[in-house]
Structure formats: C-alpha cells, structure tokens
Design an enzyme around this catalytic site. Sequence first.
Site, short mmCIF file in Angstrom:
data_model
loop_
_atom_site.label_atom_id
_atom_site.label_comp_id
_atom_site.label_asym_id
_atom_site.label_seq_id
_atom_site.Cartn_x
_atom_site.Cartn_y
_atom_site.Cartn_z
N SER A 1 41.17 47.53 28.58
CA SER A 1 40.77 48.38 27.46
C SER A 1 39.27 48.28 27.22
O SER A 1 38.64 49.25 26.77
CB SER A 1 41.53 47.97 26.19
OG SER A 1 41.32 46.60 25.89
N TYR B 1 39.42 31.86 31.46
CA TYR B 1 38.72 32.69 32.45
C TYR B 1 37.39 32.07 32.89
O TYR B 1 37.16 31.90 34.10
CB TYR B 1 38.52 34.09 31.87
CG TYR B 1 37.95 35.12 32.81
CD1 TYR B 1 38.73 36.16 33.30
CD2 TYR B 1 36.62 35.08 33.20
CE1 TYR B 1 38.20 37.13 34.14
CE2 TYR B 1 36.08 36.02 34.06
CZ TYR B 1 36.88 37.04 34.52
OH TYR B 1 36.35 37.98 35.37
N GLY C 1 45.58 43.12 29.54
CA GLY C 1 45.12 42.97 30.90
C GLY C 1 44.98 44.30 31.63
O GLY C 1 44.93 44.32 32.86
N GLU D 1 43.69 39.49 42.65
CA GLU D 1 43.41 38.98 41.30
C GLU D 1 42.49 37.77 41.34
O GLU D 1 42.68 36.85 42.15
CB GLU D 1 44.73 38.59 40.63
CG GLU D 1 44.75 38.85 39.15
CD GLU D 1 44.74 40.34 38.84
OE1 GLU D 1 43.67 40.83 38.39
OE2 GLU D 1 45.76 41.01 39.02
N HIS D 2 41.47 37.79 40.49
CA HIS D 2 40.45 36.74 40.39
C HIS D 2 39.67 36.61 41.69
O HIS D 2 39.11 35.54 41.98
CB HIS D 2 41.10 35.40 40.01
CG HIS D 2 41.57 35.37 38.59
ND1 HIS D 2 40.74 35.11 37.52
CD2 HIS D 2 42.80 35.59 38.05
CE1 HIS D 2 41.44 35.16 36.39
NE2 HIS D 2 42.69 35.46 36.70
N ASP E 1 36.79 46.24 37.00
CA ASP E 1 37.26 47.09 35.92
C ASP E 1 36.36 48.30 35.71
O ASP E 1 36.82 49.43 35.59
CB ASP E 1 37.36 46.28 34.62
CG ASP E 1 38.36 45.15 34.71
OD1 ASP E 1 39.06 45.05 35.74
OD2 ASP E 1 38.43 44.35 33.76
N ARG F 1 42.93 50.39 33.76
CA ARG F 1 43.32 50.19 35.15
C ARG F 1 44.39 49.13 35.26
O ARG F 1 44.55 48.26 34.39
CB ARG F 1 42.12 49.82 36.01
CG ARG F 1 41.50 48.44 35.68
CD ARG F 1 42.02 47.33 36.54
NE ARG F 1 41.53 46.02 36.06
CZ ARG F 1 42.25 45.22 35.34
NH1 ARG F 1 43.46 45.58 34.94
NH2 ARG F 1 41.79 44.04 34.95
#
Length: 407
Positions: free
Chosen positions: A150, A247, A147, A45-46, A197, A39
């Site tokens: 996977s 992260y 990013g 984001e975050h 994800d 994706r």
Amino acid sequence: MEDCLGRTASLEELHHEVESLFLREFGCKPDSVVYAPGRVNIIGEHTDYNDGFVLPMALPLVTMMAGKRIEGNVAAKDVTTRLTPGSPKDICVSFPVPDPKQERREGAQRIPDVEWANYVKGVLVNYKRLCGAFNAAIVSTVPLGGGLSSSAALEVATYTLLEQLFPIDHPVTPVEKALACQEAEHVYANVPCGIMDQFVSVMATENHLLCIDCESMRVTQVPFQNPHVVVLITNSNVRHNLGSSEYPVRRQQCEAASKAMGKRSLRLCTLEDLEAAGIEDETIKRRAHHVISENARVQQAIESLKTTDYYRLGALMNESHASLREDFAVSCPEIDLLVDIAQRQPGVYGSRITGGGFGGCTVTLVKRSHVDDLMKAIYDGYASPERRPTFYVCNASGGAAVFNTGT
C-alpha cells in the site's frame, strides 16, 4: 463467507468515489485523476535488497488520487484521504509545501501523528521540480499492513499526480520515478525497502509478471495469462509494520553474511561459497541460505512459466515458504496455518507467504475451477471469533496511469 471477499472496485467506481470526495471537500472538480497498483510477489522474497531477483505482479487493487492546483498560493497543501474503505470519517491533513533543499540540509521534517502523509511528503521532496500548492483526495482498495505494498501504491500515485499538476520539462524515466519513490520511503518512513514495490507499481503491464534484476535494475515482462489459473491472495488480517519490525534486522544479517563471504552482496554468492565460508553464527548462515536459494527459485520459476508448468511453479512457491519459515524466520502461526490449509486443497499448485512477513498475506496459485472451494476450506479452517481472512481473486494488472474516461 461472502463478506470476506475483498473490495476490488472497478476503476470507474473508484473514479466516481474519488471525484465525489474531492467535490465534497473542495467544492470543485479535480484537474486530474491518477492511480497506482499494489503488488503481490509470486516468488523472490527478501532478495530485492540483496541485489537479487524478484517476480511480482501488479494487482487490480489500487490507490487513486484526484488533485487540483491551488493557483497563486504556495503556503499550504491540503490532502483529504479515505484510505480505509468504510472508514466512518475522512482523515484530513494540511502541511506546507516542503522546500527540498531545506529538508535535505536540515533533515526530514516528518508530519507527526499521520503516518501515511509522510509518504506523500517524501515524494514531494524527491520530485524533479519544485511544486506549488494543491488539493488532493485519495481512495484506496489496497489493504493496509497486508504486505501488498500500500505504501508504494501511495508513493507512485502521488508522483503520477504531480506529473500531471506540475509537469517536468525533461521526461523522467520509469526507473528514475521508481527510485524517487523508494527514496521517499527510506527517508520519510524509515523503511529500508528494496526496489521491487515501486518498480512494479510503475512498470507493470497487464497479463505479465515483472522479473526485476535488482542489481542491474533491468526488468523483463514475463507473460502470465491463463483463463484457467488465478492468483488467490488471502489476508490473514494480522497487521505488521515493517518500520518497527524485524525487517531492518534481516537486512543487517544479510549484509553480515555477504561480508563474511567477501562479496558485495548475496546476489554474488553461491551455496558453495556459503559452505566454504565457515560462518559460525547459525542464524546468519540460515539467512544467507534462504536468499541464495530463493534467487535460484526465481530463475526456475521463470522457466516454468515459459513452459506453463504451473505444477513446477507451485512446488517452487511451497519451497519458498518453507525457506522463509525455517531459514529466514519471517512467518507466523496464522500465516503457516493459511499456507498449510491451501497446500492440502485440490486444484492448488502452490502457496506461500508474501511480503515482508510477520503477518500479512499469502499468495496461492490455484485452478479457477477450484477457487471457491479453496476459499471455503480456508475460511472453515482459519476463521475464529478473533479473526477472519479476506480474499482477493486476482489476475496480473498494469502499472500506474492517468485515469481517462473509458480506461
């Protein structure tokens, strides 16, 4: 520059590749072949692990798995994979069928030395029934460490294959399936990821973005289909590993900010709350500022898509990158260079970093008629003897599925 175009093989081509790999390794044809996409996050984001909003899309880049049960043998599984296109040799791993009760009682027994295999094992442990032994072969066009998720593609493909090889009596909902895959990543990869994800890899539909409310886990399909507009993903080929990166630190900082404002999560906070809280730690304050403002940008982006206002959507993407660079501090010089080049090119609506940060990819919304010129400009401005970009021109794809002839 042609060799910088990323591998976007068709499903039929991948099917031939994975079946051939399976036949070569195990001497027979598989019982089932499945796939799950990576994706790209258009904006948001975050925010996922802060119970906020995200707006990702599934990619035509997928992980495909072929598998066959080993009847009468519950002692071992063999997994053969070729995760890196062009790899000089396959990576073969065998490990015992995990006992979920034992793994939960004694703690996760991770497979040493082969990191990707732990994603597979984690899904086996979280599957809704006991599995027997099986053989599997894996191929993937989702770049590693870019990013583009996977890991979720591998997890969801594994779960989808298990559904075919070891069917569950009572159907599992898409949310349950995605959460099982997320738990596998939390426990077996030590990555405290949010739900984005796995949700998009399971639930995406073609020609739509997936708006996810990460608090209620409600998903909304947002139409995104215009023959004149494409998404260009540019891989900086700067690798990152979320498990050992910043992260977890960012997540802790966000939790500290919401606690300082007396809220359960940053989803419930406003910029007025942030200002009134009087947080003295400027870093904590900036992290919260990004998340709160990013949630608002996602909502504005959805409204822009409803009116096909791509200029407004692009401006929001640019604002998102500036916030991720300044407030959340997850960009890097290579990514900033890619974004800067893209934002200055004709036909570009907007560009930003995507994914966890500290490398990986950028996502750019661009007119189809300008995409070739854009790739050339990025290549000329970014490529060096040490690095070259990789490009993927993408439209919104569907989620995980069983491969059938004619898919």
